[in-house]
Design an enzyme around this catalytic site. Structure first.
Site, PDB file in Angstrom:
ATOM      1  N   THR A  65     -52.349  20.407 154.408  1.00  0.00           N
ATOM      2  CA  THR A  65     -51.382  19.858 155.517  1.00  0.00           C
ATOM      3  C   THR A  65     -50.948  18.344 155.280  1.00  0.00           C
ATOM      4  O   THR A  65     -51.736  17.675 155.614  1.00  0.00           O
ATOM      5  CB  THR A  65     -51.596  20.582 156.854  1.00  0.00           C
ATOM      6  OG1 THR A  65     -51.804  21.822 156.784  1.00  0.00           O
ATOM      7  CG2 THR A  65     -50.433  20.259 157.659  1.00  0.00           C
ATOM      8  N   LYS A 113     -48.660  21.917 152.120  1.00  0.00           N
ATOM      9  CA  LYS A 113     -47.906  22.569 153.276  1.00  0.00           C
ATOM     10  C   LYS A 113     -47.454  21.570 154.108  1.00  0.00           C
ATOM     11  O   LYS A 113     -48.159  20.712 154.709  1.00  0.00           O
ATOM     12  CB  LYS A 113     -48.688  23.370 154.429  1.00  0.00           C
ATOM     13  CG  LYS A 113     -47.936  24.067 155.726  1.00  0.00           C
ATOM     14  CD  LYS A 113     -48.821  24.920 156.529  1.00  0.00           C
ATOM     15  CE  LYS A 113     -48.166  25.345 157.933  1.00  0.00           C
ATOM     16  NZ  LYS A 113     -48.870  26.489 158.359  1.00  0.00           N
ATOM     17  N   LYS A 145     -45.150  19.661 157.095  1.00  0.00           N
ATOM     18  CA  LYS A 145     -44.609  19.844 158.428  1.00  0.00           C
ATOM     19  C   LYS A 145     -43.133  19.286 158.623  1.00  0.00           C
ATOM     20  O   LYS A 145     -43.252  18.027 158.315  1.00  0.00           O
ATOM     21  CB  LYS A 145     -45.680  19.302 159.513  1.00  0.00           C
ATOM     22  CG  LYS A 145     -46.864  19.913 159.629  1.00  0.00           C
ATOM     23  CD  LYS A 145     -46.679  21.470 160.355  1.00  0.00           C
ATOM     24  CE  LYS A 145     -48.162  21.908 160.586  1.00  0.00           C
ATOM     25  NZ  LYS A 145     -47.937  23.329 161.297  1.00  0.00           N
ATOM     26  N   GLU A 197     -41.767  28.257 157.057  1.00  0.00           N
ATOM     27  CA  GLU A 197     -42.421  29.017 158.042  1.00  0.00           C
ATOM     28  C   GLU A 197     -41.634  28.626 159.397  1.00  0.00           C
ATOM     29  O   GLU A 197     -40.837  27.656 159.660  1.00  0.00           O
ATOM     30  CB  GLU A 197     -43.692  28.338 158.498  1.00  0.00           C
ATOM     31  CG  GLU A 197     -44.971  29.207 157.730  1.00  0.00           C
ATOM     32  CD  GLU A 197     -46.133  28.712 158.364  1.00  0.00           C
ATOM     33  OE1 GLU A 197     -46.485  28.788 159.396  1.00  0.00           O
ATOM     34  OE2 GLU A 197     -46.814  27.981 157.673  1.00  0.00           O
ATOM     35  N   LYS A 224     -52.463  34.579 162.491  1.00  0.00           N
ATOM     36  CA  LYS A 224     -53.626  33.446 163.180  1.00  0.00           C
ATOM     37  C   LYS A 224     -54.213  34.294 164.265  1.00  0.00           C
ATOM     38  O   LYS A 224     -53.724  35.006 165.001  1.00  0.00           O
ATOM     39  CB  LYS A 224     -52.870  32.347 163.743  1.00  0.00           C
ATOM     40  CG  LYS A 224     -52.025  31.316 162.726  1.00  0.00           C
ATOM     41  CD  LYS A 224     -51.450  30.256 163.323  1.00  0.00           C
ATOM     42  CE  LYS A 224     -50.841  29.242 162.509  1.00  0.00           C
ATOM     43  NZ  LYS A 224     -49.924  28.386 163.242  1.00  0.00           N
ATOM     44  N   CYS A 246     -53.821  29.035 160.681  1.00  0.00           N
ATOM     45  CA  CYS A 246     -54.943  28.770 161.632  1.00  0.00           C
ATOM     46  C   CYS A 246     -54.416  27.425 162.604  1.00  0.00           C
ATOM     47  O   CYS A 246     -53.385  26.977 162.318  1.00  0.00           O
ATOM     48  CB  CYS A 246     -56.176  28.119 160.876  1.00  0.00           C
ATOM     49  SG  CYS A 246     -55.921  26.605 159.913  1.00  0.00           S
TER      50      CYS A 246
END
Length: 327
Positions: free
Chosen positions: A125, A148, A150, A201, A246, A274
């Site tokens: 991330t 990933k 953000k 997402e 999750k 997670c």
């Protein structure tokens, strides 16, 4: 012999901090449950999440209230009705799985009908920041196979372009954490498409995601905050192409396994994700990861220190948990 429950909390420092659209954190605050019966003990960890109205204190109180029922014989099956989905049930559920594996002298994977556990590649991330900061962070991780990213709404087109320039060969998925509006959707989607993003997402808030039924989706869109348990899948089917499972949302591995199976049957792509916890929180997710399209269990890599023993990572390759950790 009765099963005894104990609960504790701990705080784990995050390396360099962690920022998403809802704010920043410097520590991962977790709750750990231990179930003991004779010489055996099972452990589970959860991460209370304010987005779902959870606090460390509230989750610990909810767990402690169930101790008398567990001592009187409440088992993992009964737990599913005794407590709603969420972080508290997750910690207890995973502790039950670990205890059962220890008592049977086998693995939780085998108890779940998973015969062969192997290493999986997890996403890594990149926190939300300015395009320049995100490009610098990405450059340090550019050799990882899956990143990933953000995102946060306004300015995401510049952010994702900067990230792609800093990691031209990495596969990219992004997580907007409900930060896009309908007005931003087309522009940000186009920027992600230009950058070769594979999955987006939760672009819209969970209470406004009905708009996805009419908005173009050139990139598959994944439900996160909109998804908790398998009961949500029917509503989400016209809106999303993938689901992020999750354990802190499903309330444990038991429901997560059911959710993953039903999602597959409904043709969703499956991600196992997670909260920010230690290897103990990630370990049960490794079972779901064996058949997931995307794995995002990198939280231990984001911490300054982890439990010992923890999960073993070779770069972004995550190995199955050892019995000393869980399962």
């Amino acid at each position: 012999m009765t099963v005894e429950l104990s609960v504790a909390t701990d705080s784990w420092p995050i390396e360099g901090g962690f920022t998403i659209s809802r704010g920043s954190r410097t520590h991962a605050n977790v709750v750990m449950v231990t179930l003991s019966e004779g010489p055996h003990r099972g452990r589970g960890e959860c991460v209370p999440y304010a987005r779902y109205g959870e606090t460390v204190e509230g989750v610990m109180a909810d767990i402690e209230r169930l101790a008398p029922d567990i001592a009187r014989g409440l088992d993992r099956a009964g737990l599913q009705q005794a407590m709603p989905a969420g972080a508290a049930r997750n910690a207890i559920d995973c502790a039950f799985w670990d205890l059962a594996a220890k008592q049977a002298g086998t693995s939780a994977a085998q108890l779940a009908g998973i015969s062969d556990m192997g290493p999986v590649t997890t996403a890594f991330t990149i926190s939300l920041g300015t395009p320049e900061k995100m490009a610098a962070d990405t450059a340090k991780a550019k050799d990882r196979p899956l990143l990933k990213i953000k995102l946060g709404g306004e300015g995401d087109d510049a952010r994702i372009a900067a990230v792609r320039a800093a990691a031209p060969n990495a596969r990219l998925i992004v997580d907007a954490n409900e930060a896009w509006s309908e007005a931003l959707f087309e522009r940000n989607m186009a920027a992600c498409h230009a950058a070769g993003v594979e999955l987006i997402e939760q672009p819209l808030p969970s209470d406004a995601d009905g708009a996805l039924a009419r908005l173009p989706r050139p990139i598959p869109v994944c439900a996160d905050e909109s998804l908790h348990t398998s009961a949500d899948l029917e509503r989400l089917a016209p809106l999303y192409d993938a689901v992020n499972i999750k354990l802190d949302k499903t309330g444990g591995l038991t429901e997560a396994l059911l959710l993953a199976r039903k999602a597959r049957e409904m043709q969703f792509k499956v991600m196992i994700g997670c909260m920010l916890g230690t290897s103990l929180a990630m370990a049960p997710g490794a079972l779901i990861a064996q058949d997931a399209d995307y794995v995002d269990l990198d939280a231990p890599l984001l911490l300054s220190k982890d439990r010992e023993p923890g999960l073993v990572f070779d770069g972004s390759l995550m190995h199955p948990p050892r019995p000393e950790l869980w399962g």
